[in-house]
Write a protein that holds these residues in place. Sequence first.
Motif, mmCIF file in Angstrom:
data_model
loop_
_atom_site.group_PDB
_atom_site.id
_atom_site.type_symbol
_atom_site.label_atom_id
_atom_site.label_comp_id
_atom_site.label_asym_id
_atom_site.label_seq_id
_atom_site.Cartn_x
_atom_site.Cartn_y
_atom_site.Cartn_z
ATOM 1 N N CYS A 33 0.920 -1.122 -0.069
ATOM 2 C CA CYS A 33 0.048 0.019 0.038
ATOM 3 C C CYS A 33 0.758 1.361 -0.034
ATOM 4 O O CYS A 33 1.829 1.214 0.640
ATOM 5 N N ARG A 66 -1.534 8.386 1.091
ATOM 6 C CA ARG A 66 -1.386 9.528 0.672
ATOM 7 C C ARG A 66 -0.403 10.545 1.339
ATOM 8 O O ARG A 66 0.446 11.410 0.892
ATOM 9 N N ARG A 78 1.032 10.795 -5.814
ATOM 10 C CA ARG A 78 0.272 9.603 -6.262
ATOM 11 C C ARG A 78 -1.233 10.050 -6.205
ATOM 12 O O ARG A 78 -2.019 9.602 -7.188
ATOM 13 N N PHE A 79 -1.657 11.017 -5.596
ATOM 14 C CA PHE A 79 -2.873 11.218 -5.147
ATOM 15 C C PHE A 79 -3.300 12.720 -5.662
ATOM 16 O O PHE A 79 -4.336 13.386 -5.251
ATOM 17 N N LEU A 87 -6.979 14.244 -6.653
ATOM 18 C CA LEU A 87 -7.958 13.146 -6.203
ATOM 19 C C LEU A 87 -8.500 13.845 -4.977
ATOM 20 O O LEU A 87 -8.002 14.516 -4.259
ATOM 21 N N TYR A 126 -9.732 10.075 -0.630
ATOM 22 C CA TYR A 126 -8.941 8.801 -1.177
ATOM 23 C C TYR A 126 -7.547 8.880 -0.621
ATOM 24 O O TYR A 126 -6.847 9.771 -1.128
ATOM 25 N N ASP A 127 -7.046 8.119 0.238
ATOM 26 C CA ASP A 127 -5.777 8.189 1.115
ATOM 27 C C ASP A 127 -4.867 6.807 1.009
ATOM 28 O O ASP A 127 -3.742 6.765 1.476
ATOM 29 N N PHE A 173 -3.556 3.521 -1.774
ATOM 30 C CA PHE A 173 -3.632 2.942 -3.109
ATOM 31 C C PHE A 173 -2.840 1.713 -3.047
ATOM 32 O O PHE A 173 -1.917 1.450 -2.495
ATOM 33 N N GLY A 221 -7.778 3.553 -10.865
ATOM 34 C CA GLY A 221 -7.240 4.420 -11.733
ATOM 35 C C GLY A 221 -6.299 3.961 -12.568
ATOM 36 O O GLY A 221 -6.432 2.598 -13.065
ATOM 37 N N TRP A 269 -5.639 0.571 -7.490
ATOM 38 C CA TRP A 269 -7.070 0.629 -6.789
ATOM 39 C C TRP A 269 -6.896 1.813 -5.767
ATOM 40 O O TRP A 269 -5.945 1.893 -5.004
ATOM 41 N N TYR A 270 -7.559 3.036 -5.778
ATOM 42 C CA TYR A 270 -7.717 3.962 -4.698
ATOM 43 C C TYR A 270 -8.542 3.725 -3.793
ATOM 44 O O TYR A 270 -9.692 3.648 -4.125
ATOM 45 N N ASP A 307 -10.985 4.997 -0.248
ATOM 46 C CA ASP A 307 -11.512 5.790 1.002
ATOM 47 C C ASP A 307 -11.484 5.111 2.096
ATOM 48 O O ASP A 307 -12.402 4.264 2.397
#
Length: 214
Positions: free
Chosen positions: A76, A79, A85-86, A89, A93-94, A96, A125, A129-130, A132
């Motif tokens: 993982c 953020r 990476r974010f 967004l 969404y924190d 990935f 994305g 996968w992102y 929350d």
Amino acid sequence: MKKILASLIVLALAFMAYAPADAAPKKPTKQDILVMKHNLLTLWNMGIMNPQQVDTSEALHTSISFLIRGQMNESCEMRSDYPARFTNLPPNYDLFFPKAVVEDTAFLVFNGFIGEARPTSMFLGAEGWYVDSEKYYADIEMDSDSFLPSYCTIEAMMQQADGTLILNGKVRRFKQLNSAEEVLFGSAPFMARFAPTERGWQLVTFIFTEEAMG
């Protein structure tokens, strides 16, 4: 003509003598065994005692849950650590997870494939996968006891002619009484069957038998 046939027979016999035998089944490495033990221990800590029927609509959420529970640091990006990476967004969404890691988890651990269904806490994305995390954690229940120190030991291992590997062992969970003493808090013998694939060792089936404590 007889000389030609004799020569062909000699050539065929020579080829048979030097032709390689059927390839021996792939042997697991020490790293493979460590991964198998880790996967089994993570499943037990998640409360999954035997194979679940995971369809394509559930495989994504189940695989992400497995990664969060068992290998958050390795799989993982957060953020706070990887802000680039974010970019662009929403702040909710924190987390990935790389697409290939999620798909391999679905296939190797749960015998499943990622379908088109999308949990409301996730979206796909370009590279993965992102998640929350607040919405994700709101949808699941966690048993605090499952986060106690736990271990997996292999007591017997047998490989069949087709390469399938059968493991027998036990998982254990301990509770710390004080700085110097641990007591056994949970224990379950298991049997697991793994099959070699091009993507790694696939957990075909398994069963944990929880032992009564106290």
